[in-house]
Design a protein around this motif. Structure first.
Motif, PDB file in Angstrom:
ATOM      1  N   MET A   1       0.841  -1.207   0.000  1.00 33.59           N
ATOM      2  CA  MET A   1       0.000   0.000   0.000  1.00 33.59           C
ATOM      3  C   MET A   1       0.878   1.260   0.000  1.00 33.59           C
ATOM      4  O   MET A   1       1.886   1.329   0.669  1.00 33.59           O
ATOM      5  CB  MET A   1      -0.899   0.020   1.241  1.00 33.59           C
ATOM      6  N   SER A   2       0.450   2.253  -0.792  1.00 28.36           N
ATOM      7  CA  SER A   2       1.185   3.514  -0.821  1.00 28.36           C
ATOM      8  C   SER A   2       0.985   4.256   0.491  1.00 28.36           C
ATOM      9  O   SER A   2      -0.080   4.213   1.097  1.00 28.36           O
ATOM     10  CB  SER A   2       0.685   4.373  -1.989  1.00 28.36           C
ATOM     11  N   GLU A   3       2.044   4.950   0.944  1.00 27.91           N
ATOM     12  CA  GLU A   3       1.920   5.755   2.151  1.00 27.91           C
ATOM     13  C   GLU A   3       1.250   7.090   1.850  1.00 27.91           C
ATOM     14  O   GLU A   3       0.956   7.851   2.753  1.00 27.91           O
ATOM     15  CB  GLU A   3       3.311   5.998   2.740  1.00 27.91           C
ATOM     16  N   HIS A   4       1.036   7.377   0.574  1.00 25.88           N
ATOM     17  CA  HIS A   4       0.421   8.635   0.174  1.00 25.88           C
ATOM     18  C   HIS A   4      -1.066   8.450  -0.078  1.00 25.88           C
ATOM     19  O   HIS A   4      -1.514   7.367  -0.448  1.00 25.88           O
ATOM     20  CB  HIS A   4       1.098   9.177  -1.092  1.00 25.88           C
ATOM     21  N   PRO A   5      -1.871   9.507   0.097  1.00 22.71           N
ATOM     22  CA  PRO A   5      -3.291   9.403  -0.216  1.00 22.71           C
ATOM     23  C   PRO A   5      -3.490   9.163  -1.704  1.00 22.71           C
ATOM     24  O   PRO A   5      -2.612   9.463  -2.517  1.00 22.71           O
ATOM     25  CB  PRO A   5      -3.857  10.766   0.209  1.00 22.71           C
ATOM     26  N   PRO A   6      -4.632   8.586  -2.103  1.00 20.99           N
ATOM     27  CA  PRO A   6      -4.858   8.329  -3.526  1.00 20.99           C
ATOM     28  C   PRO A   6      -4.977   9.626  -4.316  1.00 20.99           C
ATOM     29  O   PRO A   6      -5.390  10.663  -3.788  1.00 20.99           O
ATOM     30  CB  PRO A   6      -6.181   7.556  -3.531  1.00 20.99           C
ATOM     31  N   LEU A   7      -4.609   9.535  -5.590  1.00 20.24           N
ATOM     32  CA  LEU A   7      -4.734  10.699  -6.457  1.00 20.24           C
ATOM     33  C   LEU A   7      -6.176  10.928  -6.890  1.00 20.24           C
ATOM     34  O   LEU A   7      -6.568  12.038  -7.201  1.00 20.24           O
ATOM     35  CB  LEU A   7      -3.866  10.529  -7.709  1.00 20.24           C
ATOM     36  N   GLY A   8      -6.965   9.845  -6.916  1.00 21.19           N
ATOM     37  CA  GLY A   8      -8.316   9.978  -7.436  1.00 21.19           C
ATOM     38  C   GLY A   8      -8.278   9.966  -8.954  1.00 21.19           C
ATOM     39  O   GLY A   8      -7.248   9.694  -9.586  1.00 21.19           O
ATOM     40  N   SER A   9      -9.386  10.295  -9.577  1.00 21.41           N
ATOM     41  CA  SER A   9      -9.484  10.194 -11.032  1.00 21.41           C
ATOM     42  C   SER A   9      -9.142  11.498 -11.741  1.00 21.41           C
ATOM     43  O   SER A   9      -8.997  11.521 -12.960  1.00 21.41           O
ATOM     44  CB  SER A   9     -10.893   9.756 -11.432  1.00 21.41           C
ATOM     45  N   LYS A  10      -9.010  12.594 -10.997  1.00 28.23           N
ATOM     46  CA  LYS A  10      -8.739  13.881 -11.634  1.00 28.23           C
ATOM     47  C   LYS A  10      -7.574  14.567 -10.943  1.00 28.23           C
ATOM     48  O   LYS A  10      -7.527  14.647  -9.716  1.00 28.23           O
ATOM     49  CB  LYS A  10      -9.976  14.779 -11.588  1.00 28.23           C
ATOM     50  N   LEU A  11      -6.641  15.060 -11.746  1.00 29.21           N
ATOM     51  CA  LEU A  11      -5.426  15.685 -11.227  1.00 29.21           C
ATOM     52  C   LEU A  11      -5.191  16.993 -11.960  1.00 29.21           C
ATOM     53  O   LEU A  11      -5.253  17.053 -13.195  1.00 29.21           O
ATOM     54  CB  LEU A  11      -4.234  14.746 -11.443  1.00 29.21           C
ATOM     55  N   VAL A  12      -4.918  18.039 -11.205  1.00 28.90           N
ATOM     56  CA  VAL A  12      -4.575  19.324 -11.809  1.00 28.90           C
ATOM     57  C   VAL A  12      -3.075  19.342 -12.093  1.00 28.90           C
ATOM     58  O   VAL A  12      -2.261  19.052 -11.214  1.00 28.90           O
ATOM     59  CB  VAL A  12      -4.934  20.500 -10.874  1.00 28.90           C
ATOM     60  N   ILE A  13      -2.712  19.659 -13.329  1.00 29.43           N
ATOM     61  CA  ILE A  13      -1.307  19.850 -13.679  1.00 29.43           C
ATOM     62  C   ILE A  13      -1.045  21.355 -13.587  1.00 29.43           C
ATOM     63  O   ILE A  13      -1.646  22.141 -14.323  1.00 29.43           O
ATOM     64  CB  ILE A  13      -0.992  19.335 -15.091  1.00 29.43           C
ATOM     65  N   ALA A  14      -0.195  21.740 -12.652  1.00 28.78           N
ATOM     66  CA  ALA A  14       0.005  23.162 -12.348  1.00 28.78           C
ATOM     67  C   ALA A  14       0.880  23.808 -13.409  1.00 28.78           C
ATOM     68  O   ALA A  14       2.056  24.127 -13.186  1.00 28.78           O
ATOM     69  CB  ALA A  14       0.605  23.330 -10.960  1.00 28.78           C
ATOM     70  N   THR A  15       0.304  23.987 -14.593  1.00 26.18           N
ATOM     71  CA  THR A  15       1.023  24.621 -15.692  1.00 26.18           C
ATOM     72  C   THR A  15       0.032  25.350 -16.588  1.00 26.18           C
ATOM     73  O   THR A  15      -1.156  25.002 -16.625  1.00 26.18           O
ATOM     74  CB  THR A  15       1.803  23.578 -16.526  1.00 26.18           C
ATOM     75  N   HIS A  16       0.532  26.361 -17.289  1.00 28.11           N
ATOM     76  CA  HIS A  16      -0.243  27.018 -18.339  1.00 28.11           C
ATOM     77  C   HIS A  16       0.350  26.674 -19.709  1.00 28.11           C
ATOM     78  O   HIS A  16       0.020  27.295 -20.709  1.00 28.11           O
ATOM     79  CB  HIS A  16      -0.249  28.539 -18.122  1.00 28.11           C
ATOM     80  N   ASN A  17       1.217  25.653 -19.736  1.00 27.87           N
ATOM     81  CA  ASN A  17       1.924  25.232 -20.938  1.00 27.87           C
ATOM     82  C   ASN A  17       1.225  23.994 -21.515  1.00 27.87           C
ATOM     83  O   ASN A  17       1.222  22.932 -20.906  1.00 27.87           O
ATOM     84  CB  ASN A  17       3.380  24.922 -20.576  1.00 27.87           C
ATOM     85  N   ALA A  18       0.638  24.145 -22.707  1.00 26.53           N
ATOM     86  CA  ALA A  18      -0.124  23.052 -23.311  1.00 26.53           C
ATOM     87  C   ALA A  18       0.758  21.849 -23.609  1.00 26.53           C
ATOM     88  O   ALA A  18       0.320  20.694 -23.482  1.00 26.53           O
ATOM     89  CB  ALA A  18      -0.808  23.537 -24.592  1.00 26.53           C
ATOM     90  N   GLY A  19       2.010  22.094 -24.003  1.00 27.97           N
ATOM     91  CA  GLY A  19       2.914  20.999 -24.298  1.00 27.97           C
ATOM     92  C   GLY A  19       3.226  20.161 -23.066  1.00 27.97           C
ATOM     93  O   GLY A  19       3.266  18.929 -23.126  1.00 27.97           O
TER      94      GLY A  19
END
Length: 209
Positions: A1-19
């Motif tokens: 088991m991961s020691e971190h909480p689950p990511l869930g199904s949606k994650l924000v990528i903290a960028t304004h760069n489309a690439g």
């Protein structure tokens, strides 16, 4: 088991760069994670005031997680040169920013490569040309929890620049075990051995193993 909480199904990528969104989305797609960029959510970009890659990655991830109330992933990366005491490091992109007397505003990566080479040349022909790219991936959850994964690609610097396939300082960076620069390598091979790939493998091992 991961020691971190689950990511869930949606994650924000903290960028304004489309690439960057496209690249990270493709890496996470096999794990059933739907990525959306901070830009698409019209989230503000925080000032990157940190002194290290980890500081800046966490600043971006925390800001996005709090604003969107979703887990958020941010990265910060750059080039460090042994003979320059690790510079440009966290200021990697700043070295490419033109000053008013250097021409129109914007990033000039050839100029940035020239700055690095000029500082090495000042130290003589026997200067240590070893360098490394670092990438820090930081994940922040809305409840304040966070995780950091650091990757590294070691190599050395050459001059003049070679290759057209990369970006940034890639044309002067020869990774360990290769004769081509990052800008001469097939993109798939570069991505396989890159600092981002190293960091991402650690993230996957921690969160999805």
């Amino acid at each position: 088991m991961s020691e971190h909480p689950p990511l869930g199904s949606k994650l924000v990528i903290a960028t304004h760069n489309a690439g960057k969104l496209k690249e990270i989305s493709a890496l996470l797609a096999p794990y059933g994670v739907d990525c959306v960029s901070a830009g698409a959510l019209a989230l503000p970009e925080p000032a990157e005031t940190g002194k290290t890659f980890t500081d800046n990655a966490l600043i971006k991830a925390r800001a996005a997680a709090q604003a969107a109330q979703l887990p958020a992933l941010a990265d910060d990366s750059g080039l460090s040169v042994a003979a320059l005491d690790g510079k440009p490091g966290v200021y990697t992109a700043d070295w490419a920013e033109r000053q008013w007397f250097e021409g129109p505003a914007g990033r000039d990566w050839y100029m940035a490569m020239g700055k690095v080479e000029g500082k090495l040349a000042e130290q003589g022909s026997e200067v240590d040309r070893s360098a490394w790219f670092s990438c820090v991936l930081a994940i922040a959850w809305p409840d304040g929890q966070q995780a950091v994964f650091e990757g590294r690609a070691n190599g050395s610097l050459i001059w003049p620049p070679r290759g057209t396939l990369g970006f940034g300082y890639d044309p002067v960076f020869v990774p360990e075990g290769y004769e081509q620069t990052f800008a001469e390598l097939d993109p798939a091979e570069k991505h396989r051995i890159s600092h981002r790939a190293d960091a991402f493998a650690k993230l996957v091992s921690a969160l999805f193993a």
